[in-house]
Design an enzyme around this catalytic site. Sequence first.
Site, short mmCIF file in Angstrom:
data_model
loop_
_atom_site.label_atom_id
_atom_site.label_comp_id
_atom_site.label_asym_id
_atom_site.label_seq_id
_atom_site.Cartn_x
_atom_site.Cartn_y
_atom_site.Cartn_z
N ARG A 35 0.83 -1.20 0.00
CA ARG A 35 0.00 0.00 0.00
C ARG A 35 0.86 1.26 0.00
NH1 ARG A 35 -5.08 -1.13 3.83
NH2 ARG A 35 -5.50 -3.25 3.21
N GLU A 64 -11.17 -1.26 -5.29
CA GLU A 64 -11.58 -0.30 -4.28
C GLU A 64 -10.60 0.89 -4.22
OE1 GLU A 64 -11.06 -1.05 -0.11
OE2 GLU A 64 -13.13 -0.57 0.38
C1 B12 Z 1 -10.34 1.71 12.76
C2 B12 Z 1 -9.41 0.70 12.14
C3 B12 Z 1 -8.83 1.04 10.93
C4 B12 Z 1 -9.00 2.41 10.26
C5 B12 Z 1 -7.95 3.32 10.89
C6 B12 Z 1 -8.26 4.78 10.69
C7 B12 Z 1 -7.14 5.56 11.27
N1 B12 Z 1 -6.35 6.16 10.46
O1 B12 Z 1 -7.00 5.59 12.47
C8 B12 Z 1 -8.69 2.04 8.79
C9 B12 Z 1 -9.99 1.59 8.16
C10 B12 Z 1 -8.12 3.14 7.94
C11 B12 Z 1 -7.79 0.86 8.99
C12 B12 Z 1 -6.85 0.45 8.09
C13 B12 Z 1 -6.12 -0.72 8.18
N2 B12 Z 1 -6.23 -1.65 9.13
CO1 B12 Z 1 -7.25 -1.40 10.72
N3 B12 Z 1 -8.33 -1.42 12.19
C14 B12 Z 1 -9.15 -0.57 12.77
C15 B12 Z 1 -9.82 -1.16 14.03
C16 B12 Z 1 -11.20 -1.63 13.64
C17 B12 Z 1 -9.93 -0.24 15.22
C18 B12 Z 1 -8.66 0.44 15.67
C19 B12 Z 1 -9.04 1.52 16.66
O2 B12 Z 1 -9.21 2.65 16.28
N4 B12 Z 1 -9.29 1.11 17.91
C20 B12 Z 1 -9.72 2.00 18.98
C21 B12 Z 1 -8.53 2.50 19.77
C22 B12 Z 1 -9.01 3.40 20.90
O3 B12 Z 1 -7.90 1.36 20.32
P1 B12 Z 1 -6.37 0.89 19.98
O4 B12 Z 1 -5.89 1.57 18.78
O5 B12 Z 1 -6.37 -0.60 19.98
O6 B12 Z 1 -5.58 1.41 21.22
C23 B12 Z 1 -5.92 1.06 22.54
C24 B12 Z 1 -5.11 -0.11 23.10
O7 B12 Z 1 -4.67 -1.03 22.12
C25 B12 Z 1 -3.99 0.52 23.86
N5 B12 Z 1 -2.70 0.73 23.20
C26 B12 Z 1 -2.42 1.07 21.95
N6 B12 Z 1 -1.11 1.22 21.80
C27 B12 Z 1 -0.53 0.97 22.98
C28 B12 Z 1 0.78 0.98 23.40
C29 B12 Z 1 1.08 0.68 24.73
C30 B12 Z 1 2.49 0.66 25.18
C31 B12 Z 1 0.05 0.38 25.65
C32 B12 Z 1 0.35 0.06 27.04
C33 B12 Z 1 -1.27 0.38 25.21
C34 B12 Z 1 -1.54 0.67 23.88
O8 B12 Z 1 -4.51 1.75 24.25
C35 B12 Z 1 -5.54 2.23 23.37
C36 B12 Z 1 -6.67 2.81 24.16
O9 B12 Z 1 -7.26 1.90 25.02
C37 B12 Z 1 -8.87 -2.36 14.35
C38 B12 Z 1 -9.49 -3.58 15.02
C39 B12 Z 1 -9.93 -3.35 16.43
N7 B12 Z 1 -9.06 -3.06 17.37
O10 B12 Z 1 -11.08 -3.47 16.69
C40 B12 Z 1 -8.35 -2.73 12.97
C41 B12 Z 1 -6.94 -3.39 12.78
C42 B12 Z 1 -5.97 -2.78 13.76
N8 B12 Z 1 -6.58 -3.04 11.41
C43 B12 Z 1 -5.96 -3.99 10.84
C44 B12 Z 1 -5.46 -3.94 9.50
C45 B12 Z 1 -4.81 -5.19 8.95
C46 B12 Z 1 -5.59 -2.79 8.73
C47 B12 Z 1 -5.10 -2.63 7.31
C48 B12 Z 1 -3.72 -3.17 6.99
C49 B12 Z 1 -5.98 -3.33 6.31
C50 B12 Z 1 -7.39 -3.13 6.45
N9 B12 Z 1 -8.03 -4.02 7.20
O11 B12 Z 1 -7.93 -2.21 5.83
C51 B12 Z 1 -5.12 -1.10 7.19
C52 B12 Z 1 -3.75 -0.58 7.65
C53 B12 Z 1 -3.32 0.65 7.04
C54 B12 Z 1 -2.00 1.04 7.65
N10 B12 Z 1 -1.01 1.26 6.86
O12 B12 Z 1 -1.87 1.11 8.86
C55 B12 Z 1 -5.83 -5.19 11.70
C56 B12 Z 1 -4.41 -5.48 12.21
C57 B12 Z 1 -4.17 -6.96 12.08
C58 B12 Z 1 -3.17 -7.57 12.95
N11 B12 Z 1 -2.44 -6.85 13.78
O13 B12 Z 1 -3.10 -8.79 12.86
C59 B12 Z 1 -6.88 -4.96 12.78
C60 B12 Z 1 -6.57 -5.58 14.14
C61 B12 Z 1 -8.21 -5.54 12.24
C62 B12 Z 1 -8.12 -7.01 11.96
N12 B12 Z 1 -8.48 -7.86 12.92
O14 B12 Z 1 -7.75 -7.41 10.88
N13 B12 Z 1 -8.02 0.25 10.16
#
Ligand code: B12
Lengths: 137, 137, 485, 485
Positions: free
Chosen positions: C100, C171
């Site tokens: 990408r 897409e």
């Molecule tokens: C929204 C989302 C997107 C949006 C992001 C928009 C944006 N620019 O922010 C879009 C649609 C663009 C997107 C794209 C992609 N995504 Co996405 N996305 C998500 C999703 C649904 C939610 C992430 C989120 O916002 N969570 C809410 C926030 C508040 O939570 P968080 O980020 O997890 O952080 C919390 C904790 O993890 C923690 N935390 C985070 N970092 C750290 C660090 C430390 C030290 C600590 C202690 C805690 C901590 O604290 C936060 C608050 O509580 C997740 C799945 C999920 N989690 O449900 C997938 C996910 C992360 N995405 C994934 C993927 C693969 C992609 C894409 C590659 C492909 C795709 N599916 O379209 C692209 C990646 C593009 C790129 N180059 O990064 C995968 C990753 C897979 C993996 N790791 O095995 C996931 C897990 C979905 C899946 N199951 O396939 N994504």
Amino acid sequence: MEKKTIVTGVIGADVHAVGNKIIAYALEKEGFNIVNLGVMVSQEEYIAAALETNADVILVSSLYGHGEIDCQGLREKCDEAGLKGIPLLAGGNLVVGKQDFAEVEKRFMDMGFTKAYPPGTTIETTIADLKEILGLS
Amino acid sequence: MEKKTIVTGVIGADVHAVGNKIIAYALEKEGFNIVNLGVMVSQEEYIAAALETNADVILVSSLYGHGEIDCQGLREKCDEAGLKGIPLLAGGNLVVGKQDFAEVEKRFMDMGFTKAYPPGTTIETTIADLKEILGLS
Amino acid sequence: MELKNRKLTQDEFFKEREEVLQQWPTGKSVDLEKAIEYQQGIASAKRFGDKLAKAKAEGVTLIQPRAGVALYTEHIKLLQYLETEGEADLLPSTIDSYTRLNRYKEAEVGIEKSKESGRSMLNGFPAVNYGVDICRTVTSSLETPVQVRHGTPDARLLTEITIAGGFTSYEGGGISYNIPYSKNHSLASTIAHWQYADRLVGIYEEAGVSINREPFGPLTGTLVPPCISNSVAIIEALLAATQGVKDITVGYGQCGNLIQDVAAIRALNHLTREYLDKFGFEDVRVTTVFHQWMGGFPQDEAKSFAVISWGAAAAVLAKATKVIVKTPHEAMGVPTKEANAAGLKATKQLTSMLKDQSFVEIPAVVAESQIIKEEVTCILNKVEELGKGDYVQGTIAAFEAGVIDIPFAPSKFNAGKLMPARDNSGAVRLLDTGNVPLTPELKAFHRSKLEERAAFEKRPVSFQMVVDDVYAIGKGFLVGRPHGK
Amino acid sequence: MELKNRKLTQDEFFKEREEVLQQWPTGKSVDLEKAIEYQQGIASAKRFGDKLAKAKAEGVTLIQPRAGVALYTEHIKLLQYLETEGEADLLPSTIDSYTRLNRYKEAEVGIEKSKESGRSMLNGFPAVNYGVDICRTVTSSLETPVQVRHGTPDARLLTEITIAGGFTSYEGGGISYNIPYSKNHSLASTIAHWQYADRLVGIYEEAGVSINREPFGPLTGTLVPPCISNSVAIIEALLAATQGVKDITVGYGQCGNLIQDVAAIRALNHLTREYLDKFGFEDVRVTTVFHQWMGGFPQDEAKSFAVISWGAAAAVLAKATKVIVKTPHEAMGVPTKEANAAGLKATKQLTSMLKDQSFVEIPAVVAESQIIKEEVTCILNKVEELGKGDYVQGTIAAFEAGVIDIPFAPSKFNAGKLMPARDNSGAVRLLDTGNVPLTPELKAFHRSKLEERAAFEKRPVSFQMVVDDVYAIGKGFLVGRPHGK
Ligand code: B12
Ligand code: B12
């Protein structure tokens, strides 16, 4: 060709009526002569009905889980009553809970059933098997 | 008491911005001094920012699955840059797919991380751990 | 030359093409004429646009997963599994993150490491590294139409290779694959790159080969107000149509309030048609896609099934042409094939079971969609004004001015002034409209909806609501209430 | 003495009671005074009615599983697991089929065989065989209120033992636990048995101990038209109130069309209140329960999650006070504790996520519920007429005449002339009203709805539709269409 007669019913204290009504309706439509005893049928009632109507098959349903207890001895009672060799089929949800069906089948075969069917057996399968057992296909 | 400084950011080619914005907001509210590098941060950028701001912790997020590749060598580069012993935390969705986290954790510990966090780590846990690591609680 | 919304000339296109095909060695193997011939040989049943058109005519909702792994043999097995066991109506090939970002060398490393370790070290299928022939091996191994799904700001080479490789749908767009997916790409550059991609599709169209195009509807997937995502989708539809694209699927990511979700698809459907017609694109076919919940997912798999099912239900009740399906592993990582199939089967159950129910014309939906239409009209009027009639110039200016503003976007070309929050029924409203040019009436409407919530929660309308709303879903809720509410 | 809808006298009750307590040795250990004392000691947080009242006030929907196994130690573990891991708000003890039919000897065999084989050979918890003390061990091991759920035509002894055993809610009724659950019990006998059970609850009430009572709403769970289930629920509420019951939860089993399902709960809620008030029972508290899909389930677990989730969504949108939860093992057999908890967690996700959305007052729902109210009024007017003002006599006569008629019921005291079928949107309508005394306008309404479907399917309205509708869900659909529709 003469119509084949099938006794149907739900054994024991089981009141699940829907499948029974549907099976009876479908088999009748398929050209069988159906003697439907409804729900809560005792072993004795199956046998009496089969003797009276000179039935070709007894089709036992059990849904509620106590089928394993309710079906014990049916084959022996059939033998005693002069229904030696009559095909006995059992189906529905024969045992309590989700169990490996191969084992359940074995238990029913050991009890003398001709065939035992897993949950969700379609009416198509039921009809096809009946035809095979009765040499109609 | 003096404010502790934390560098935050999402490593590599990762653009997941939501968690990053929320973490920065929450930690700031908790009284930390936050240097948020946003998304797509290189190892070099983390180090430069930590040196410049005399940071106490580097908090690395990785969501998109390539974290394992992206994080390799960060500890060594920190050591070389004069950030020996700086706490390195990693969290998010660190690897591709649903894997046993104990193993994932081990891989990150072997890479020299102080701590690694499983998916869905709450902000409460994050704050509590930071305080412990920084001797604030 | 100044970037405008006009069809690229043959000269411009083919000149640029020379460069594009040299970006990676596999580019050399793309032969446009042969590719058109190859595409002409693909049967209608395997063509994406045809299957969508049929579904639209029948009023049913098709289901499509996301899926992609590093090794192509594994990728084929995965897609075949989703086709049979998962009952997928449409298939994807999700591209990995290195590709990408045009980091093909790192993708190569990923392929190698995947071979070594025996597990996929890439989060998707690296189509460029594989090239045309392997793509054809993939697409021809399947009974079902396949689409390229990614998130690539500069997807020119990927487009060339995958369409030549037999994919029949593609897409992306210059806005929707930039602002949510990138930090530093200017809009001018990505719109130009996507003019190229769209023009390529136009050339196929002119040769009688219809390739379906789909702007990425959900954007950042987090509290995106329908007026924003609808505006972007309509603009990208217009830009694509300008380059000769004839088959467009516009999309929307579920916000969670059923009335608003159905209304958003309704408005999107109507407005895209209206705007295309307005600019003379009456012959462009329009279908819709509904994305199941795109924000953070619950960790628990049973709870994930509930979120998936709720998305499936909303998609069907909105009569979307297709629904993009999540999996019970969503919160954990890239799903196993079993988890992927499970998400599909849950969705299939409801697309079948609810197919005879529609919420599209119930009064509350009609009223809500009327509001969305008014909002979108405000935004697009301003875009036209800023661009002096040109939608490309207008869009660039609109982002600069914050007239279009996507919440939580990583791009530095996004204003980030708009602030969304949920109202008392969970519908996404605007807490701060930033520079989005809504009428005073519309602004007052948003405000009143949030005041309603504030009164219920006994606290003032504030940014804390936004933060609470982002966290809410992790705790199982839609609206982030203060403790004890 | 002629059976009438009047409160049993103390004499009548206590005379009958002597007999009842002798039906099985454990009956001897029921001491009413001590039992009342014991119940008085149960804290409000563990009382079923109190928790329901709180939920009703807050407008939230509580979740409750079904669960019961043969061995009481295992039963306690199961319920504790559903309470913690399953996040259940309310707990059940589902009674086994032998106990339901007063076959306590066979239940004893079941207990023994379960001990031997190490797996539960009974499909529920045999409370009578265990007696008061073990019931108290069960109910006191839990933080959550527990209800007895069964299907017992003659439940007098079970009621005595379980209420003395600390259960604070009790399901069933003289109609709803007869017609769907029995073949040969006359309505007169079961209504009399349930007057006894209700009177016992009334005696507790008079001593200041409120026991929640719940008529079994879904009946046979298969294509039951809302007017039938609502009529039965209202009659049972009146009968219970007559015996002094003060806390009643009326129920309904999901039919699958969202508008109709919400409308049915709305009508049930309003009408139960109205009828209770009409007969002077203004002090009786009314809450509602929505049962997730009660008919045949899909075999596939992912698909089952979808059906469960759709039921959860409908329950919340209808603002039911509680929802009875199915499990992904439903089609297979009594669920494992894990499967049970999974169904609960999926449901919890949606009762939380959608709690701020309501469909109760949308125009389509209001219109549909108006129709249900008119139908129920027709039926209950006729019941009153047949009974010359007496609801017990009227009910018995109504069943005899087919004025109330439950589809697919096993009872020989049910007319079985009414024939339900789905309309073109999946709502359950009457293909043949049998002897149900609807007005000509209402009959014409049902007919027109089915003609609409017939026209769409290009076939006449016929019994084949009913059969197709029963099979439909097994194939994933709500409406059983002929091939290719
Ligand atoms: C929204 C989302 C997107 C949006 C992001 C928009 C944006 N620019 O922010 C879009 C649609 C663009 C997107 C794209 C992609 N995504 Co996405 N996305 C998500 C999703 C649904 C939610 C992430 C989120 O916002 N969570 C809410 C926030 C508040 O939570 P968080 O980020 O997890 O952080 C919390 C904790 O993890 C923690 N935390 C985070 N970092 C750290 C660090 C430390 C030290 C600590 C202690 C805690 C901590 O604290 C936060 C608050 O509580 C997740 C799945 C999920 N989690 O449900 C997938 C996910 C992360 N995405 C994934 C993927 C693969 C992609 C894409 C590659 C492909 C795709 N599916 O379209 C692209 C990646 C593009 C790129 N180059 O990064 C995968 C990753 C897979 C993996 N790791 O095995 C996931 C897990 C979905 C899946 N199951 O396939 N994504
Ligand atoms: C509707 C229903 C009820 C209704 C029944 C109304 C009525 N009188 O008919 C009510 C609510 C009253 C009810 C009561 C009970 N039920 Co019930 N019920 C069901 C349910 C949801 C659907 C049954 C049904 O109608 N299916 C539709 C018909 C068309 O299918 P079918 O009956 O399975 O028959 C088909 C095939 O199995 C096959 N078939 C049937 N018999 C035979 C025989 C042969 C030889 C062949 C070849 C094929 C064949 O052909 C049919 C047509 O395709 C099932 C779960 C499920 N299957 O989804 C539970 C289920 C059968 N019930 C169950 C239980 C435990 C009970 C109760 C004890 C407790 C309770 N949960 O309330 C009581 C039992 C009372 C009693 N004494 O029998 C359990 C049984 C558990 C087990 N075996 O481990 C089930 C499986 C639910 C569960 N998972 O817990 N139930």
